[in-house]
Design a protein around this motif. Sequence first.
Motif, PDB file in Angstrom:
ATOM      1  N   TYR A 131      -5.173   6.429   1.806  1.00  0.00           N
ATOM      2  CA  TYR A 131      -6.488   5.884   2.164  1.00  0.00           C
ATOM      3  C   TYR A 131      -7.361   5.804   0.907  1.00  0.00           C
ATOM      4  CZ  TYR A 131     -11.149   5.920   4.421  1.00  0.00           C
ATOM      5  OH  TYR A 131     -12.433   5.646   4.824  1.00  0.00           O
ATOM      6  N   VAL A 132      -7.923   4.624   0.652  1.00  0.00           N
ATOM      7  CA  VAL A 132      -8.829   4.448  -0.488  1.00  0.00           C
ATOM      8  C   VAL A 132     -10.157   3.885   0.005  1.00  0.00           C
ATOM      9  CG1 VAL A 132      -6.982   4.157  -2.186  1.00  0.00           C
ATOM     10  CG2 VAL A 132      -7.859   2.142  -1.001  1.00  0.00           C
ATOM     11  N   ARG A 145     -11.442  -2.252   5.175  1.00  0.00           N
ATOM     12  CA  ARG A 145     -11.501  -3.667   5.571  1.00  0.00           C
ATOM     13  C   ARG A 145     -10.447  -4.469   4.813  1.00  0.00           C
ATOM     14  NH1 ARG A 145     -17.584  -5.055   4.366  1.00  0.00           N
ATOM     15  NH2 ARG A 145     -17.152  -3.563   2.698  1.00  0.00           N
ATOM     16  N   ASP A 146      -9.951  -5.488   5.440  1.00  0.00           N
ATOM     17  CA  ASP A 146      -8.919  -6.324   4.846  1.00  0.00           C
ATOM     18  C   ASP A 146      -9.485  -7.167   3.699  1.00  0.00           C
ATOM     19  OD1 ASP A 146      -6.425  -7.554   4.545  1.00  0.00           O
ATOM     20  OD2 ASP A 146      -6.979  -9.193   5.894  1.00  0.00           O
ATOM     21  N   LEU A 201      -7.519  -2.966  -4.781  1.00  0.00           N
ATOM     22  CA  LEU A 201      -7.470  -3.880  -3.645  1.00  0.00           C
ATOM     23  C   LEU A 201      -6.431  -3.329  -2.671  1.00  0.00           C
ATOM     24  CD1 LEU A 201      -8.435  -6.543  -2.393  1.00  0.00           C
ATOM     25  CD2 LEU A 201      -6.498  -7.670  -3.528  1.00  0.00           C
ATOM     26  N   PRO A 202      -6.856  -2.810  -1.544  1.00  0.00           N
ATOM     27  CA  PRO A 202      -5.913  -2.174  -0.613  1.00  0.00           C
ATOM     28  C   PRO A 202      -4.802  -3.123  -0.158  1.00  0.00           C
ATOM     29  CG  PRO A 202      -8.168  -1.634  -0.033  1.00  0.00           C
ATOM     30  CD  PRO A 202      -8.253  -2.713  -1.067  1.00  0.00           C
ATOM     31  N   ASP A 203      -3.631  -2.549   0.078  1.00  0.00           N
ATOM     32  CA  ASP A 203      -2.483  -3.329   0.541  1.00  0.00           C
ATOM     33  C   ASP A 203      -2.612  -3.712   2.011  1.00  0.00           C
ATOM     34  OD1 ASP A 203      -0.796  -3.208  -1.882  1.00  0.00           O
ATOM     35  OD2 ASP A 203      -0.772  -1.063  -1.481  1.00  0.00           O
ATOM     36  N   ASP A 227      -7.202  -0.842  10.329  1.00  0.00           N
ATOM     37  CA  ASP A 227      -6.959  -1.187  11.730  1.00  0.00           C
ATOM     38  C   ASP A 227      -5.612  -1.874  11.946  1.00  0.00           C
ATOM     39  OD1 ASP A 227      -7.474  -3.667  10.628  1.00  0.00           O
ATOM     40  OD2 ASP A 227      -9.258  -4.074  11.826  1.00  0.00           O
ATOM     41  N   ALA A 228      -4.915  -2.202  10.840  1.00  0.00           N
ATOM     42  CA  ALA A 228      -3.589  -2.812  10.953  1.00  0.00           C
ATOM     43  C   ALA A 228      -2.469  -1.813  10.703  1.00  0.00           C
ATOM     44  CB  ALA A 228      -3.456  -3.982   9.978  1.00  0.00           C
ATOM     45  N   LEU A 229      -2.836  -0.572  10.397  1.00  0.00           N
ATOM     46  CA  LEU A 229      -1.836   0.448  10.100  1.00  0.00           C
ATOM     47  C   LEU A 229      -1.391   1.150  11.376  1.00  0.00           C
ATOM     48  CD1 LEU A 229      -0.220   2.198   8.111  1.00  0.00           C
ATOM     49  CD2 LEU A 229      -2.259   3.644   7.872  1.00  0.00           C
TER      50      LEU A 229
END
Length: 276
Positions: A8-9, A45-46, A59-61, A65-67
């Motif tokens: 988590y970032v 957030r995406d 930049l998160p992978d 909410d999609a994990l």
Amino acid sequence: MPATVHVYVFDGYADWEPAFAMAGIRDPQYQRQPGRWQVQTVGQRDGVAVRSKGGLAVLPDVAMDALHADDSALLILPGGDSWVDTPELHRGAIDTASHFFDAGVPVAAICGATAGLARAGWLDDRPHTSNAAAYLKGTGYQGAAHYRDMPAVRGPGLITAGGMAPLEFAREIFIELGLYDDEVLEAWYQLYKTGKSEHFARMVRAAEEPARQLPATQRGPRPGKVTRPSGPGKPTAQRRAEREEIDEATGATASETTRDAHVSVRSKRSGGAKAN
């Protein structure tokens, strides 16, 4: 397909706290099953980049909410001031962690993230640690009887650590994942704990051992293992003792021993002869 550890970032996350763990998981060298693991970052957030406390832009992978727990081997929750200052910002992360607990997928929390889990009631009946017992009292949790005054604590489905113990945090994560054989792990830990190069040589030699023993919970076939000729051979302890006697007799320094061990591993992997 590699198993994935998710980290988590968020803006202001303490980037040094999961660093040892992330580097060890991503680097296949010395692992029991090289290539088995990968690391992915998870954001609130995406498509929205975050900046760590140390100034790293990430930049998160994947969006939180999609994990799904079924797609992960472990969720790492780093610390950061916002866990205490603005805890509502991490509601999504805590909800995801709750799904992980319910699904039996482990969660690892360090520093401020332990306060987030405590506030949600997940530390009420589980062995845990944090920055200090008093640090968690302000959350109103009911788990003080299960607090352990230790750098890191690993229990069923949960790893916790104080912010001063990123190395111990990583070690417990590696044990949970079965990342390294026991001797390799101990040498790795001592190398970074003491800064003495002799432990690097020890780590390399341990990685060369043909028959490394594991606790029952970590045993399994080692991919790519080379079958050595059968027949009598010297016990591991005897070989080590002889190596140490040779080093002492020749006056080999720690750096020379480290260099020779590293050259030996490279040579064996490439099929060539050891360099002089």
